[in-house]
Design a protein around this motif. Sequence first.
Motif, PDB file in Angstrom:
ATOM      1  N   LEU A 191       0.813  -1.216   0.000  1.00  0.00           N
ATOM      2  CA  LEU A 191       0.000   0.000   0.000  1.00  0.00           C
ATOM      3  C   LEU A 191       0.845   1.264   0.000  1.00  0.00           C
ATOM      4  O   LEU A 191       0.302   2.376   0.004  1.00  0.00           O
ATOM      5  CB  LEU A 191      -0.951   0.003   1.207  1.00  0.00           C
ATOM      6  N   GLY A 192       2.151   1.115   0.017  1.00  0.00           N
ATOM      7  CA  GLY A 192       3.025   2.273  -0.134  1.00  0.00           C
ATOM      8  C   GLY A 192       3.200   3.124   1.106  1.00  0.00           C
ATOM      9  O   GLY A 192       3.820   4.184   1.041  1.00  0.00           O
ATOM     10  N   GLU A 193       2.668   2.708   2.236  1.00  0.00           N
ATOM     11  CA  GLU A 193       2.865   3.464   3.473  1.00  0.00           C
ATOM     12  C   GLU A 193       2.786   2.507   4.657  1.00  0.00           C
ATOM     13  O   GLU A 193       2.074   1.501   4.621  1.00  0.00           O
ATOM     14  CB  GLU A 193       1.820   4.581   3.624  1.00  0.00           C
ATOM     15  N   ASN A 194       3.508   2.841   5.710  1.00  0.00           N
ATOM     16  CA  ASN A 194       3.544   2.008   6.909  1.00  0.00           C
ATOM     17  C   ASN A 194       2.831   2.750   8.030  1.00  0.00           C
ATOM     18  O   ASN A 194       3.441   3.496   8.792  1.00  0.00           O
ATOM     19  CB  ASN A 194       4.988   1.693   7.293  1.00  0.00           C
ATOM     20  N   VAL A 195       1.526   2.570   8.114  1.00  0.00           N
ATOM     21  CA  VAL A 195       0.714   3.258   9.120  1.00  0.00           C
ATOM     22  C   VAL A 195      -0.193   2.237   9.795  1.00  0.00           C
ATOM     23  O   VAL A 195      -0.382   1.120   9.320  1.00  0.00           O
ATOM     24  CB  VAL A 195      -0.140   4.375   8.480  1.00  0.00           C
ATOM     25  N   TRP A 196      -0.753   2.647  10.920  1.00  0.00           N
ATOM     26  CA  TRP A 196      -1.725   1.795  11.615  1.00  0.00           C
ATOM     27  C   TRP A 196      -2.974   2.614  11.943  1.00  0.00           C
ATOM     28  O   TRP A 196      -2.877   3.651  12.555  1.00  0.00           O
ATOM     29  CB  TRP A 196      -1.165   1.198  12.897  1.00  0.00           C
ATOM     30  N   PRO A 197      -4.132   2.108  11.572  1.00  0.00           N
ATOM     31  CA  PRO A 197      -4.321   0.992  10.648  1.00  0.00           C
ATOM     32  C   PRO A 197      -4.175   1.468   9.213  1.00  0.00           C
ATOM     33  O   PRO A 197      -4.149   2.668   8.951  1.00  0.00           O
ATOM     34  CB  PRO A 197      -5.758   0.550  10.930  1.00  0.00           C
ATOM     35  N   ASN A 198      -4.109   0.542   8.270  1.00  0.00           N
ATOM     36  CA  ASN A 198      -3.946   0.901   6.871  1.00  0.00           C
ATOM     37  C   ASN A 198      -5.266   1.351   6.246  1.00  0.00           C
ATOM     38  O   ASN A 198      -6.349   1.114   6.783  1.00  0.00           O
ATOM     39  CB  ASN A 198      -3.381  -0.283   6.087  1.00  0.00           C
ATOM     40  N   SER A 199      -5.137   1.957   5.084  1.00  0.00           N
ATOM     41  CA  SER A 199      -6.279   2.573   4.416  1.00  0.00           C
ATOM     42  C   SER A 199      -7.085   1.572   3.593  1.00  0.00           C
ATOM     43  O   SER A 199      -6.541   0.851   2.752  1.00  0.00           O
ATOM     44  CB  SER A 199      -5.781   3.698   3.498  1.00  0.00           C
ATOM     45  N   ASP A 200      -8.407   1.552   3.822  1.00  0.00           N
ATOM     46  CA  ASP A 200      -9.302   0.734   2.998  1.00  0.00           C
ATOM     47  C   ASP A 200      -9.344   1.258   1.562  1.00  0.00           C
ATOM     48  O   ASP A 200      -9.423   0.486   0.607  1.00  0.00           O
ATOM     49  CB  ASP A 200     -10.720   0.746   3.583  1.00  0.00           C
ATOM     50  N   LEU A 201      -9.294   2.570   1.431  1.00  0.00           N
ATOM     51  CA  LEU A 201      -9.312   3.174   0.098  1.00  0.00           C
ATOM     52  C   LEU A 201      -8.103   2.726  -0.715  1.00  0.00           C
ATOM     53  O   LEU A 201      -8.236   2.320  -1.879  1.00  0.00           O
ATOM     54  CB  LEU A 201      -9.328   4.702   0.206  1.00  0.00           C
ATOM     55  N   LYS A 202      -6.927   2.778  -0.099  1.00  0.00           N
ATOM     56  CA  LYS A 202      -5.724   2.377  -0.836  1.00  0.00           C
ATOM     57  C   LYS A 202      -5.764   0.890  -1.192  1.00  0.00           C
ATOM     58  O   LYS A 202      -5.261   0.491  -2.246  1.00  0.00           O
ATOM     59  CB  LYS A 202      -4.472   2.715  -0.025  1.00  0.00           C
ATOM     60  N   MET A 203      -6.365   0.080  -0.322  1.00  0.00           N
ATOM     61  CA  MET A 203      -6.491  -1.335  -0.650  1.00  0.00           C
ATOM     62  C   MET A 203      -7.355  -1.513  -1.896  1.00  0.00           C
ATOM     63  O   MET A 203      -7.012  -2.297  -2.793  1.00  0.00           O
ATOM     64  CB  MET A 203      -7.108  -2.112   0.524  1.00  0.00           C
ATOM     65  N   MET A 204      -8.454  -0.775  -1.979  1.00  0.00           N
ATOM     66  CA  MET A 204      -9.301  -0.861  -3.170  1.00  0.00           C
ATOM     67  C   MET A 204      -8.548  -0.398  -4.413  1.00  0.00           C
ATOM     68  O   MET A 204      -8.597  -1.036  -5.476  1.00  0.00           O
ATOM     69  CB  MET A 204     -10.559  -0.008  -2.993  1.00  0.00           C
ATOM     70  N   GLN A 205      -7.845   0.694  -4.283  1.00  0.00           N
ATOM     71  CA  GLN A 205      -7.117   1.243  -5.429  1.00  0.00           C
ATOM     72  C   GLN A 205      -6.047   0.283  -5.934  1.00  0.00           C
ATOM     73  O   GLN A 205      -5.761   0.245  -7.134  1.00  0.00           O
ATOM     74  CB  GLN A 205      -6.473   2.578  -5.025  1.00  0.00           C
ATOM     75  N   LYS A 206      -5.472  -0.507  -5.027  1.00  0.00           N
ATOM     76  CA  LYS A 206      -4.413  -1.431  -5.404  1.00  0.00           C
ATOM     77  C   LYS A 206      -4.930  -2.775  -5.915  1.00  0.00           C
ATOM     78  O   LYS A 206      -4.170  -3.530  -6.534  1.00  0.00           O
ATOM     79  CB  LYS A 206      -3.496  -1.685  -4.197  1.00  0.00           C
ATOM     80  N   THR A 207      -6.200  -3.093  -5.667  1.00  0.00           N
ATOM     81  CA  THR A 207      -6.658  -4.458  -5.946  1.00  0.00           C
ATOM     82  C   THR A 207      -7.739  -4.589  -7.023  1.00  0.00           C
ATOM     83  O   THR A 207      -7.876  -5.659  -7.624  1.00  0.00           O
ATOM     84  CB  THR A 207      -7.205  -5.108  -4.657  1.00  0.00           C
ATOM     85  N   VAL A 208      -8.510  -3.548  -7.260  1.00  0.00           N
ATOM     86  CA  VAL A 208      -9.644  -3.665  -8.186  1.00  0.00           C
ATOM     87  C   VAL A 208      -9.209  -4.123  -9.575  1.00  0.00           C
ATOM     88  O   VAL A 208      -9.908  -4.913 -10.237  1.00  0.00           O
ATOM     89  CB  VAL A 208     -10.417  -2.333  -8.260  1.00  0.00           C
ATOM     90  N   ASP A 209      -8.065  -3.673 -10.023  1.00  0.00           N
ATOM     91  CA  ASP A 209      -7.594  -4.068 -11.358  1.00  0.00           C
ATOM     92  C   ASP A 209      -7.312  -5.570 -11.468  1.00  0.00           C
ATOM     93  O   ASP A 209      -7.252  -6.104 -12.578  1.00  0.00           O
ATOM     94  CB  ASP A 209      -6.321  -3.294 -11.725  1.00  0.00           C
ATOM     95  N   ASP A 210      -7.173  -6.250 -10.323  1.00  0.00           N
ATOM     96  CA  ASP A 210      -6.907  -7.694 -10.359  1.00  0.00           C
ATOM     97  C   ASP A 210      -8.081  -8.470 -10.947  1.00  0.00           C
ATOM     98  O   ASP A 210      -7.887  -9.554 -11.508  1.00  0.00           O
ATOM     99  CB  ASP A 210      -6.634  -8.227  -8.949  1.00  0.00           C
ATOM    100  N   TYR A 211      -9.295  -7.926 -10.809  1.00  0.00           N
ATOM    101  CA  TYR A 211     -10.474  -8.710 -11.191  1.00  0.00           C
ATOM    102  C   TYR A 211     -11.500  -7.962 -12.038  1.00  0.00           C
ATOM    103  O   TYR A 211     -12.392  -8.583 -12.630  1.00  0.00           O
ATOM    104  CB  TYR A 211     -11.172  -9.239  -9.933  1.00  0.00           C
ATOM    105  N   ILE A 212     -11.394  -6.652 -12.115  1.00  0.00           N
ATOM    106  CA  ILE A 212     -12.461  -5.867 -12.731  1.00  0.00           C
ATOM    107  C   ILE A 212     -12.723  -6.254 -14.187  1.00  0.00           C
ATOM    108  O   ILE A 212     -13.858  -6.149 -14.674  1.00  0.00           O
ATOM    109  CB  ILE A 212     -12.129  -4.348 -12.626  1.00  0.00           C
ATOM    110  N   ASN A 213     -11.711  -6.717 -14.901  1.00  0.00           N
ATOM    111  CA  ASN A 213     -11.889  -7.088 -16.312  1.00  0.00           C
ATOM    112  C   ASN A 213     -12.116  -8.586 -16.520  1.00  0.00           C
ATOM    113  O   ASN A 213     -12.167  -9.049 -17.665  1.00  0.00           O
ATOM    114  CB  ASN A 213     -10.674  -6.623 -17.132  1.00  0.00           C
ATOM    115  N   SER A 214     -12.259  -9.312 -15.425  1.00  0.00           N
ATOM    116  CA  SER A 214     -12.494 -10.749 -15.530  1.00  0.00           C
ATOM    117  C   SER A 214     -13.940 -11.016 -15.970  1.00  0.00           C
ATOM    118  O   SER A 214     -14.857 -10.243 -15.652  1.00  0.00           O
ATOM    119  CB  SER A 214     -12.225 -11.412 -14.179  1.00  0.00           C
TER     120      SER A 214
END
Length: 698
Positions: A449-472
């Motif tokens: 996610l590009g940052e070391n914070v607690w807790p991590n961002s739900d938004l950044k998780m979505m931004q990093k993962t949606v491309d894994d499946y959106i075109n399936s």
Amino acid sequence: MTYSDGTNSGFSRRNHYVGQPAVKAGSSNFDYYRKPEKSHGFAKRVAFFAYFPLLILWLETDLKFASGFDVPGGFAFTFLFTIVLSAVLVLLCSFSKRRGVNRGIATVLTAVLTIWYGVQMIYYNVFGTMVVVSSVTNGGAGQAFNSIDMIMTAITSRIVFVILLFVPLAFFIIFGGKLFDFSKVKLKGKLIVLLIAVVFQIGTVLAVGIDRDSSDTKSNYNLYYGELQQVAVCERYGLYTMQRLDISRLMFGYKANIRTNSKPKNKESTADEITKTEQKAQIMSADFSKLAKNTNNDELKSLYEYFDSEEPSYTNEYTGMFKGYNIIFITAESFSQYAIDKDLTPTLYKMYNEGFQFENYYSPAWGVSTTDGEYANLTGLIPKSGVWSFSKSAENNVSFPFTLGEQSRKLGCKTVNAYHNHTYDYYDRDKYLTNIGYDYSAIGKGLDLGENVWPNSDLKMMQKTVDDYINSDSFSVYYMTVSGHGGYSYNTMSERNADLVKDLKYSDEVKGYLAANIELDKAMEYLLARLEKAGKLDNTLICLTDDHYPYSLDEFDGVSELAGHKVDTTFEQYKNAWLLWSGSMKKPVKVDTYCSSLDILPTLSNMLGLEYDSRMLAGTDVFGNKEPFVVFADRSWISQNGKYNASTGEYTAFKGAKGKDDIDELNNRCNNLFTVSRMILDNNVYAEAFGDTHVTGK
């Protein structure tokens, strides 16, 4: 008697103690003859035998007061069950002939007991449950570490009880050497004490068994021999006994059995109902009668007989409504209905108001916080007490053929992924999510996610993962979020969105909670936008609920602050929101049926047109024409007619209820759901019934 110098002692031989020299009357050594020395030694021995029983009773009582337990109600059993432990500690502290060694052992044991009771006191008041063996061995300290702010608050708010815990230890360090003699106890005395303790233990266990036929979920017998109710057992029998029972179950298994309902299924009337409504039972082809006859495993036999006697749920107007849809399931950390706001969280607000509105949905808190919440959400089963159920399932390669991960694999779904924006192996997620069919990514395992914070961002998780499946062509996705994690005074997401809540008339903790959930809303806004852009919004079903209510707000009475009134902690505290929405829905659907997180999987299975056996889950399809039944960890329950408080034994009928509940029957049903869920996990029942055909992810 005359000495060699010719003087007379004034005492006969029988006037002085054996082994002590005779001295002249009037001498300063006259103190050798005082009898108080002997009586003082006797008093020390009595004090020694009484020390550990009184110490443990002190610690147990302090723990109960600090935790709000019924102290008088559990006093007798708590004391009686600790006598054997006290006798064992007596033996440990008197094996050496050296007084200093024995006193050192007693000091260490006192310190260990004090610290352990203190840990349990704080852990319970943060997480609502006790520390059990599996929590220690599986690294439960990590969960506590991530909640350090809540722990410090719990210590501060109970500082008087914490100080009282350490009073015996301080007393012993200061006065123990003078008041207790650990080297004067003879073997005969030790054996007598141990024998008396064993007799008391046997008598107490026999007393517990008197009400073995009671259906009361809190009867002495059910608490002692049934599925482990950690908090209730602590309240009735004490922490020591709860932990002894926990260890015993881990080593030797359970004695609890399924109780036959007093009103068996009427197969003839059920057939008539199906004919009239043209409904079909949600069952599979397993022949439970045959399976019961062919097994030598008593638990499997009782399970098959139970499944065979259970009334199934049926197809209905929502069966197959979303068949062929993509599915995105989100377990949102500490989410609640109070996080839904038109201005603060507009996307969550949109999903609730345009989707299925479950107005009487409950999310019970189970024993192991988040992972047990996931277990209930994803399997439709009650977590087994005393273990990390999901972790245990992966360890034993347990098959869960009805989970969305495995079902999606079998249907040929192209992409079956799971994501978590925290450490990948926390709670063993890397093992149990792959065991139910998902390809899994998290921090340290394919997700950066590009940052070391607690807790991590739900938004950044979505931004990093949606491309894994959106075109399936088809996808089944699971998310476990973390932005809403408790400890809102140091939650990075609370700080990130602080400006959006600064003018609200709430306490800082509540503001922090709402700010953290704004990050979840941003994640959902991004997800919906990407789905719409890809043309997938109308054929994707999104399910979102919590893992548990925001219990970290309890210390600040924050849940009541959000509700606007004092929240009932037996039922209302667990009332929550279940968002079920698709872009294809034309209008919202209000659902007033009582339901819980256990009902999510069977309800989704029905809506997605998946094959499953409704008799083999603890939950039920909300729309499946089966009487609703919501159970809680303390064995309280809610039916369509009323609610039962297991702690008080009080039943409250709903106004306008059309029926009258049989309390004993529903108590049996409640007990059975816990027992059956545990047996399914322990015996890998699905694999036994259908063959082990489950597929795993990576």
